[in-house]
Design a protein around this motif. Structure first.
Motif, PDB file in Angstrom:
ATOM      1  N   ASN A 223      45.237   9.857 -35.247  1.00 59.71           N
ATOM      2  CA  ASN A 223      45.764  10.715 -36.310  1.00 59.71           C
ATOM      3  C   ASN A 223      45.250  10.247 -37.674  1.00 59.71           C
ATOM      4  N   PHE A 224      45.292  11.141 -38.634  1.00 54.72           N
ATOM      5  CA  PHE A 224      44.886  10.862 -40.008  1.00 54.72           C
ATOM      6  C   PHE A 224      46.006  10.131 -40.763  1.00 54.72           C
ATOM      7  N   PRO A 225      45.715   9.548 -41.924  1.00 55.04           N
ATOM      8  CA  PRO A 225      46.772   8.998 -42.783  1.00 55.04           C
ATOM      9  C   PRO A 225      47.534  10.155 -43.432  1.00 55.04           C
ATOM     10  N   ILE A 226      48.513  10.683 -42.722  1.00 57.41           N
ATOM     11  CA  ILE A 226      49.195  11.906 -43.166  1.00 57.41           C
ATOM     12  C   ILE A 226      49.965  11.699 -44.470  1.00 57.41           C
ATOM     13  N   GLY A 227      50.253  10.466 -44.809  1.00 59.91           N
ATOM     14  CA  GLY A 227      50.928  10.192 -46.069  1.00 59.91           C
ATOM     15  C   GLY A 227      50.069  10.463 -47.282  1.00 59.91           C
ATOM     16  N   GLN A 237      57.776  15.176 -51.556  1.00 58.49           N
ATOM     17  CA  GLN A 237      57.696  14.484 -52.845  1.00 58.49           C
ATOM     18  C   GLN A 237      59.063  13.946 -53.262  1.00 58.49           C
ATOM     19  N   THR A 238      59.044  12.832 -53.931  1.00 58.05           N
ATOM     20  CA  THR A 238      60.275  12.157 -54.328  1.00 58.05           C
ATOM     21  C   THR A 238      60.048  11.408 -55.640  1.00 58.05           C
ATOM     22  N   ASN A 239      61.129  11.185 -56.350  1.00 52.81           N
ATOM     23  CA  ASN A 239      61.072  10.402 -57.589  1.00 52.81           C
ATOM     24  C   ASN A 239      61.149   8.910 -57.330  1.00 52.81           C
ATOM     25  N   ASN A 240      61.330   8.533 -56.072  1.00 57.60           N
ATOM     26  CA  ASN A 240      61.426   7.129 -55.701  1.00 57.60           C
ATOM     27  C   ASN A 240      60.016   6.554 -55.572  1.00 57.60           C
ATOM     28  N   SER A 241      59.555   5.879 -56.590  1.00 59.24           N
ATOM     29  CA  SER A 241      58.175   5.375 -56.623  1.00 59.24           C
ATOM     30  C   SER A 241      57.889   4.351 -55.522  1.00 59.24           C
ATOM     31  N   SER A 242      58.934   3.710 -55.013  1.00 59.37           N
ATOM     32  CA  SER A 242      58.726   2.693 -53.985  1.00 59.37           C
ATOM     33  C   SER A 242      58.250   3.299 -52.660  1.00 59.37           C
ATOM     34  N   GLU A 243      58.388   4.606 -52.512  1.00 57.98           N
ATOM     35  CA  GLU A 243      57.951   5.258 -51.275  1.00 57.98           C
ATOM     36  C   GLU A 243      56.443   5.521 -51.266  1.00 57.98           C
ATOM     37  N   TYR A 244      55.790   5.289 -52.411  1.00 58.30           N
ATOM     38  CA  TYR A 244      54.350   5.526 -52.504  1.00 58.30           C
ATOM     39  C   TYR A 244      53.594   4.209 -52.580  1.00 58.30           C
ATOM     40  N   ASP A 245      52.384   4.194 -52.032  1.00 56.86           N
ATOM     41  CA  ASP A 245      51.538   3.012 -52.180  1.00 56.86           C
ATOM     42  C   ASP A 245      50.712   3.132 -53.460  1.00 56.86           C
ATOM     43  N   LEU A 250      52.289   8.417 -49.264  1.00 59.18           N
ATOM     44  CA  LEU A 250      53.632   8.106 -48.770  1.00 59.18           C
ATOM     45  C   LEU A 250      53.544   7.019 -47.700  1.00 59.18           C
ATOM     46  N   ARG A 251      54.195   5.904 -47.970  1.00 55.07           N
ATOM     47  CA  ARG A 251      54.119   4.770 -47.058  1.00 55.07           C
ATOM     48  C   ARG A 251      54.657   5.103 -45.668  1.00 55.07           C
ATOM     49  N   TRP A 252      55.838   5.723 -45.616  1.00 55.46           N
ATOM     50  CA  TRP A 252      56.487   5.950 -44.325  1.00 55.46           C
ATOM     51  C   TRP A 252      55.670   6.892 -43.444  1.00 55.46           C
ATOM     52  N   ALA A 253      54.998   7.865 -44.058  1.00 57.99           N
ATOM     53  CA  ALA A 253      54.207   8.815 -43.277  1.00 57.99           C
ATOM     54  C   ALA A 253      52.967   8.136 -42.692  1.00 57.99           C
TER      55      ALA A 253
END
Length: 374
Positions: A223-227, A237-245, A250-253
């Motif tokens: 699979n691709f890096p879907i994040g 999308q979220t305002n929580n910057s910690s969810e992004y690298d 998106l880290r979790w994706a």
């Protein structure tokens, strides 16, 4: 339409006839007798057009604008990974299975991939209370299509085994839509992770079916890096910057995609151990695409997070207006973008991926290295 016996006039007939006169010359250069592909919209080069009514935006410009200058059913602005593999192997572009009628249409191979295809069948998702969003032509169905086509191409078991053993098979990417359905329907990721073993087993079972039919060289992408996919970034999308690298993904994706890929590689190792003499090549679409995302300037990309073709909004993805519809527009130079329409990549991105699995380093062994040993 009877899918088992397609009656559609080939979309690429005129193009194919030009190449048919070169068949003897090409045969001398080819290291594989045929090339067969299975999967979803990442490599569908026309089956969707013959299945879907109406076919939707993929039948409209700007799809296909860069290379073909008109829509061909490819979910991109130009050529796909399979097209570049065909060019490298001196094989004409594959005929979509639903666009062919006779063995002459498939003398170099066939593409069974259908946009929206899943590894698992629709009953699996219905049992889990999901709204079935995609095509019924799952990987298992595509394998059955291949079995029927193989009987058309070979008149005996020995001849069919010979065709399969001297052919190159590309299985996927497949499985992404199995997760997209629950993701797009807001199912919790903990639930979606439980689907992974079933998806991996379905892919493994289909690869095993090909091996039983005589296949010796099978490429199975992850699979691709879907994040990092603009559509995912827009939807979640979220305002929580910690969810992004640090690259805006998106880290979790991406962690979920890695979970799938780890399980897939383990399954391929298992199949290899059970089938000496068969080469199962893992194609690392994840690693290749992440490389372009993290080092865009090295590859000539100026934007790796936004879609080239969209209708505005964050990441140039409007969930209500798809590329090709009124209100959308394409960027002036798709070669500078990684994403074409928010879910699929540009021709330039596919060109790089194809190169990296043909020659390495994102396939081990690389397809061309294996080809030389064939």
């Amino acid at each position: 339409m009877d899918i088992s016996k397609p009656s559609v006039i080939p979309l690429f007939l005129a193009f194919f006839l030009v190449f048919s006169n070169l068949s003897l010359t090409l045969a001398e250069d080819r290291c594989y007798s045929h090339f067969f592909a299975f999967g979803d919209s990442i490599i569908d080069n026309g089956n969707w057009l013959h299945y879907a009514r109406p076919p939707g935006p993929v039948a409209l410009l700007p799809y296909g604008e860069t290379f073909f200058k008109h829509p061909t059913g490819r979910f991109s602005n130009g050529r796909l990974i399979i097209d570049f593999i065909c060019e490298a192997l001196h094989i004409p572009y594959l005929t979509p299975y639903l666009a062919g009628n006779t063995s002459e249409d498939f003398q170099f191979g066939a593409n069974f991939a259908v946009g929206g295809a899943t590894a698992l069948n629709q009953a699996y998702f219905k049992k889990r209370g999901l709204q079935v969003m995609f095509t019924p032509y799952s990987l298992g169905t595509q394998i059955r299509w291949f079995e029927k086509l193989l009987k058309l191409l070979g008149s005996s078991d020995a001849e069919r085994k010979e065709i399969a053993s001297t052919s190159l098979f590309l299985m996927g990417e497949i499985g992404g839509n199995d997760y997209n359905q629950p993701f797009f329907q807001n199912r919790p990721i903990e639930e979606i992770r439980t689907y992974v073993p079933d998806v991996i087993n379905a892919i493994g079972a289909s690869a095993n079916d090909l091996i039983k039919l005589g296949a010796k060289t099978i490429v199975v992408p992850g699979n691709f890096p879907i994040g990092c996919v603009p559509g995912f970034l827009t939807l979640f999308q979220t305002n929580n910057s910690s969810e992004y690298d640090q690259y805006g993904c998106l880290r979790w994706a991406n962690e979920f995609a890695e979970y799938h890929n780890t399980a897939l590689k383990a399954k391929l190792r298992q199949l290899s151990e059970r089938n000496p003499g068969v080469t199962l090549i893992y194609a690392d679409y994840y690693g290749a695409t992440l490389e372009y995302t993290e080092n865009p300037a090295k590859y000539g990309f100026e934007d790796v997070i936004d879609a080239c073709c969209g209708a505005g909004g964050p990441y140039n993805v409007n969930l209500m207006i798809n590329c090709g519809l009124n209100g959308s527009h394409a960027c002036p130079d798709p070669a500078k973008y990684l994403s074409w329409d928010g879910l699929h990549l540009t021709e330039q991105a596919y060109k790089y991926i194809a190169h990296d699995i043909l020659e390495g380093p994102y396939a081990d062994p690389s397809i061309l290295a294996q080809c030389k040993c064939h």
